[in-house]
Design a protein around this motif. Structure first.
Motif, PDB file in Angstrom:
ATOM      1  N   ASP A 279     -32.717  52.996  26.752  1.00 56.80           N
ATOM      2  CA  ASP A 279     -33.504  54.228  26.777  1.00 56.80           C
ATOM      3  C   ASP A 279     -34.955  53.934  26.399  1.00 56.80           C
ATOM      4  OD1 ASP A 279     -33.917  56.958  27.147  1.00 56.80           O
ATOM      5  OD2 ASP A 279     -33.104  57.546  25.213  1.00 56.80           O
TER       6      ASP A 279
ATOM      7  N   ASP B  95     -29.698  56.427  22.335  1.00 58.15           N
ATOM      8  CA  ASP B  95     -30.746  57.363  22.755  1.00 58.15           C
ATOM      9  C   ASP B  95     -31.925  57.302  21.798  1.00 58.15           C
ATOM     10  OD1 ASP B  95     -29.223  58.491  24.906  1.00 58.15           O
ATOM     11  OD2 ASP B  95     -28.053  59.563  23.405  1.00 58.15           O
TER      12      ASP B  95
ATOM     13  N   SER C 225     -35.610  59.576  21.006  1.00 58.08           N
ATOM     14  CA  SER C 225     -36.547  60.676  21.230  1.00 58.08           C
ATOM     15  C   SER C 225     -37.625  60.553  20.178  1.00 58.08           C
ATOM     16  CB  SER C 225     -35.853  62.037  21.080  1.00 58.08           C
ATOM     17  OG  SER C 225     -34.880  62.204  22.066  1.00 58.08           O
TER      18      SER C 225
END
Length: 126
Positions: free
Chosen positions: A42, A86, A88
């Motif tokens: 990612d 992941d 973010s």
């Protein structure tokens, strides 16, 4: 061609240990950065396009790129206490939030880890 004057994106090429910076207007490759052969999964880019975080799943790593340099450079390669699935960024782009996903219990068990882009270190894990 410079990525700094372009609309650009960042992708990982997992099988060959490379990160590619590409022009989003015409899909041409601007830079290819060789990195350690981890299983990258990612990418997240800061709001000002100055940095990018790239996660590596079973290698349990987060890589930070400095996108203000020409060509972009890896400025940190940090181990994470969980399988880094992941990533973010917080709205102010100060922290990366890394999770192991909800389908896999990695080396450190399930959870969430935060990474400080400025100090280049893991801040917390829960």
């Amino acid at each position: 061609m410079s990525h700094i004057q372009s609309n650009f994106g960042v992708v990982t090429e997992n099988s060959i240990g490379r990160i590619t910076i590409f022009d989003t207007d015409n899909l041409t490759v601007l830079h290819q950065i060789n990195v350690p052969s981890y299983d990258y999964i990612d990418v997240a880019i800061t709001r000002n396009c100055a940095r990018a975080l790239v996660t590596a799943f079973s290698a349990a790593r987060v890589i930070q790129l400095d996108l203000t340099q020409e060509p972009p450079q890896v400025i940190d390669d940090e181990p994470t206490p969980l399988a880094a699935v992941d990533v973010s960024l917080t709205p102010d782009s100060r922290f990366g939030i890394i999770t192991d996903g909800d389908f896999f219990i990695g080396p450190g068990g399930p959870g969430i880890t935060s990474y400080n882009l400025q100090s280049q270190m893991i801040v917390s894990t829960s």
